[in-house]
Scaffold this motif. Structure first.
Motif, short mmCIF file in Angstrom:
data_model
loop_
_atom_site.label_atom_id
_atom_site.label_comp_id
_atom_site.label_asym_id
_atom_site.label_seq_id
_atom_site.Cartn_x
_atom_site.Cartn_y
_atom_site.Cartn_z
N LEU A 23 0.83 -1.20 0.00
CA LEU A 23 0.00 0.00 0.00
C LEU A 23 0.87 1.25 0.00
O LEU A 23 0.60 2.21 -0.74
CB LEU A 23 -0.94 0.00 1.21
CG LEU A 23 -1.84 1.23 1.38
CD1 LEU A 23 -2.72 1.43 0.15
CD2 LEU A 23 -2.69 1.11 2.64
N SER A 24 1.92 1.25 0.82
CA SER A 24 2.81 2.41 0.89
C SER A 24 3.49 2.67 -0.45
O SER A 24 3.56 3.82 -0.92
CB SER A 24 3.88 2.20 1.98
OG SER A 24 3.28 2.08 3.25
N GLN A 25 3.97 1.60 -1.09
CA GLN A 25 4.63 1.75 -2.38
C GLN A 25 3.65 2.27 -3.43
O GLN A 25 4.01 3.11 -4.27
CB GLN A 25 5.22 0.41 -2.82
CG GLN A 25 6.42 -0.04 -2.01
CD GLN A 25 6.97 -1.37 -2.50
OE1 GLN A 25 6.44 -1.99 -3.41
NE2 GLN A 25 8.04 -1.84 -1.86
N HIS A 26 2.43 1.79 -3.38
CA HIS A 26 1.42 2.22 -4.34
C HIS A 26 1.09 3.70 -4.15
O HIS A 26 0.96 4.45 -5.12
CB HIS A 26 0.16 1.37 -4.17
CG HIS A 26 -0.88 1.62 -5.21
ND1 HIS A 26 -0.74 1.25 -6.52
CD2 HIS A 26 -2.10 2.24 -5.13
CE1 HIS A 26 -1.81 1.60 -7.21
NE2 HIS A 26 -2.66 2.21 -6.39
N LEU A 27 0.96 4.13 -2.90
CA LEU A 27 0.68 5.53 -2.62
C LEU A 27 1.81 6.43 -3.11
O LEU A 27 1.56 7.50 -3.69
CB LEU A 27 0.46 5.74 -1.12
CG LEU A 27 -0.86 5.21 -0.55
CD1 LEU A 27 -0.85 5.25 0.97
CD2 LEU A 27 -2.04 6.01 -1.08
N VAL A 28 3.06 6.00 -2.90
CA VAL A 28 4.21 6.78 -3.36
C VAL A 28 4.20 6.88 -4.88
O VAL A 28 4.42 7.96 -5.46
CB VAL A 28 5.53 6.15 -2.88
CG1 VAL A 28 6.73 6.79 -3.58
CG2 VAL A 28 5.67 6.30 -1.37
N ARG A 29 3.92 5.76 -5.56
CA ARG A 29 3.90 5.76 -7.02
C ARG A 29 2.79 6.67 -7.56
O ARG A 29 3.00 7.44 -8.50
CB ARG A 29 3.72 4.34 -7.54
CG ARG A 29 3.72 4.22 -9.05
CD ARG A 29 3.98 2.81 -9.53
NE ARG A 29 3.18 1.83 -8.83
CZ ARG A 29 3.70 0.94 -7.98
NH1 ARG A 29 4.99 0.93 -7.72
NH2 ARG A 29 2.92 0.07 -7.38
N ARG A 30 1.62 6.59 -6.95
CA ARG A 30 0.50 7.44 -7.40
C ARG A 30 0.83 8.92 -7.16
O ARG A 30 0.47 9.78 -7.96
CB ARG A 30 -0.78 7.05 -6.67
CG ARG A 30 -1.41 5.75 -7.16
CD ARG A 30 -2.01 5.91 -8.55
NE ARG A 30 -2.98 6.99 -8.55
CZ ARG A 30 -4.27 6.84 -8.21
NH1 ARG A 30 -4.73 5.64 -7.90
NH2 ARG A 30 -5.11 7.86 -8.23
N ALA A 31 1.48 9.22 -6.03
CA ALA A 31 1.86 10.60 -5.74
C ALA A 31 2.85 11.11 -6.78
O ALA A 31 2.73 12.24 -7.27
CB ALA A 31 2.46 10.69 -4.34
N GLN A 32 3.82 10.29 -7.14
CA GLN A 32 4.81 10.69 -8.15
C GLN A 32 4.14 10.92 -9.49
O GLN A 32 4.50 11.87 -10.21
CB GLN A 32 5.89 9.61 -8.26
CG GLN A 32 6.78 9.50 -7.03
CD GLN A 32 7.72 8.30 -7.07
OE1 GLN A 32 7.48 7.34 -7.81
NE2 GLN A 32 8.77 8.34 -6.28
N SER A 70 1.20 11.97 -10.05
CA SER A 70 0.41 13.21 -10.03
C SER A 70 1.24 14.42 -9.64
O SER A 70 0.71 15.53 -9.53
CB SER A 70 -0.77 13.06 -9.05
OG SER A 70 -0.30 12.80 -7.74
N GLY A 71 2.55 14.22 -9.42
CA GLY A 71 3.44 15.33 -9.11
C GLY A 71 3.22 15.90 -7.72
O GLY A 71 3.46 17.10 -7.50
N GLN A 72 2.77 15.08 -6.77
CA GLN A 72 2.49 15.56 -5.42
C GLN A 72 3.48 14.99 -4.43
O GLN A 72 4.14 13.98 -4.68
CB GLN A 72 1.06 15.16 -5.00
CG GLN A 72 -0.04 15.72 -5.88
CD GLN A 72 -1.42 15.32 -5.39
OE1 GLN A 72 -1.76 15.52 -4.23
NE2 GLN A 72 -2.22 14.75 -6.27
N ASP A 73 3.56 15.64 -3.28
CA ASP A 73 4.38 15.13 -2.20
C ASP A 73 3.75 13.84 -1.67
O ASP A 73 2.55 13.82 -1.37
CB ASP A 73 4.46 16.16 -1.07
CG ASP A 73 5.23 15.63 0.14
OD1 ASP A 73 6.46 15.58 0.07
OD2 ASP A 73 4.57 15.27 1.13
#
Length: 466
Positions: free
Chosen positions: A373-382, A384-387
């Motif tokens: 879940l953490s890896q997926h959230l980081v990938r989705r953030a990247q 969308s260009g978000q922190d």
């Protein structure tokens, strides 16, 4: 509590729920307590007004309504669980019976996930195109690398394709300047395209100090698509001077000592990218082949909502691109009817794919751990260009984590389907998708993990040809 379910259609159900009055009592007590805090009654402290007094002052009916509104969501969820229903939208709830001190009865109509048999996907066959790396492909990459390290020389001659010009642009309509349609000192490569129609043609043959007016259409702002006159003036013409592709360049531009080694690395990197493209095509092809083996009833309201959403997205993209729908259809050689039919087909395939992958994930008893879940959230953030932390906080605060989990599960389900399939290229070679790494290289089969490296990539559609 008793509940019964009536199947209105393969994708819609009606729940009838009967709640004994004693089960309403906790909500009724909470309603009396809340109302006691809200009213002032002479002789009683706030919050200490007895129920009998509240019944006289406010009315028993108002208390019952508040208690029922408190109980309904909980009773509805419990009834869903009792009848193993998975809702797809908000329900239409109607209280059909409320007898004080006896019973509460309500109905809830809601779109639900359809039931269907998951087809056998073991050994499913699909085919994709060969990976082809031509000398032209490699030279294009080499040329791009040389251009990154190119120097610019001012030249005293007319501009030609490939030159860099420094220019000013100013648009007018009926002789009046268009607000926001003006740029100054912008560098632009002649022949690159993608800006204003007619700009490249106007620049050809212009020298520093020249001015010219040409007709075009605006690609942004409130007047997007409007016919305008554009004045362009060139203040500088520059020629790119590319470095030689030799050993000295290789040492300067990379970690390699020779141009031959750098050239080989460019080819290898290009091959990795092509393999990743082939793997994505394989996922689409396998899922498409599986979809052909199944028919899933779809909730028409869900299809309509998704169609409206995609239409709005297309219209927004056209506005950003400075195109009208008519121009887009002309470029795509499509009629409006063909566009709508193709869009509906893709929407139905996408929704069917979601239901299918959800069913496979459940059948395979797939799960998601905290690290995934953490890896997926980081990938989705990247993406969308978000922190990453801000993105994660937003997802938790707005209860989007279940959606993230579902995306991961669908990706895992698709990976399981693809790994069990037999995918060949046009030459008949079986693709080794299980050991393909995120960078396009292959892992040692002995060290490969059980899960595909693509297992967390959500699959929205089997094909995309918009």
């Amino acid at each position: 509590m008793k509940s019964a379910v009536e199947t209105l259609s393969p994708t819609r159900a009606k729940l009838t729920v009967e709640v004994p009055f004693e089960e309403l009592k906790p909500s009724l007590d909470a309603a009396y307590k809340a109302i006691a805090q809200q009213i002032n009654v002479p002789g009683f402290r706030r919050g200490k007004v007895p129920p009998t007094v509240i019944d006289r002052q406010v009315g028993r009916g108002a208390v019952l309504d508040q208690a029922v509104n408190d109980l309904l969501p909980k009773a509805y969820v419990e009834a869903l669980q009792e009848n193993s229903l998975e809702p797809l939208a908000q329900p239409e709830i109607e209280v059909t019976k409320l007898d004080d001190n006896e019973v509460l009865e309500f109905t809830a109509e809601v779109d639900v996930k359809p039931e269907f048999e998951v087809p056998d996907f073991e050994g499913l066959e699909a085919q994709v195109e060969d990976v082809e790396i031509t000398d032209e492909d490699v030279e294009e990459q080499v040329q791009a690398l040389r251009e990154r390290f190119a120097s610019l020389l001012d030249v005293d001659r007319p501009a030609a394709d490939g030159d860099i010009v420094v220019l000013d642009l100013k648009a007018t309509q009926d002789g009046e300047p268009v607000e926001g349609a003006e740029v100054t000192d912008m560098s632009y490569q002649v022949g690159r395209g993608g800006m204003l129609d007619g700009l490249d043609e106007a620049l050809a043959g212009m020298s520093a100090g020249d001015e010219k007016v040409f007709s075009s259409q605006l690609v942004g702002g409130d007047l997007v698509g409007a016919d305008v006159d554009v004045a362009v003036s060139v203040s500088k013409v520059q020629q790119q001077e590319l470095p030689e592709f030799d050993d000295e360049f290789a040492q300067m531009a990379s970690e390699f000592d020779t141009a031959e080694e750098l050239h080989a690395d460019v080819r290898e990197r290009l091959g990795r990218g092509k393999r990743l493209e082939q793997a994505a095509a394989a996922r689409d092809a396998v899922l498409e082949a599986l979809l052909e083996k199944i028919e899933v009833p779809l909730p028409e309201t869900m299809v309509a909502d998704e169609l409206n959403s995609r239409r709005a997205s297309v219209e927004q993209q056209l506005v950003y691109s400075g195109l009208t729908m008519e121009k887009y259809l002309e470029d795509e050689a499509q009629t409006l009817e063909e566009f709508e039919a193709d869009l509906e087909r893709r929407v139905r395939d996408a929704i069917t794919a979601q239901f299918l992958l959800d069913a496979v994930a459940k059948q395979q008893e797939l799960g998601v751990d905290q690290n995934e879940l953490s890896q997926h959230l980081v990938r989705r953030a990247q993406q969308s260009g978000q922190d990453p932390q801000e993105f994660a906080n937003h997802m938790f605060e707005h209860n989007h984590i279940p959606e993230m989990v579902q995306e991961i599960l669908r990706g895992k389900a698709l990976a399981a389907i693809v790994e069990s399939a037999v995918v060949t290229d046009a030459s008949g070679n079986v693709l080794d998708l299980k050991n393909l790494q995120p960078d396009g290289s292959f892992a040692d089969p002995a060290d490969a993990t059980e899960e595909s490296t693509d297992s967390e990539q959500p699959a929205e559609e089997p094909t995309e040809q918009s």
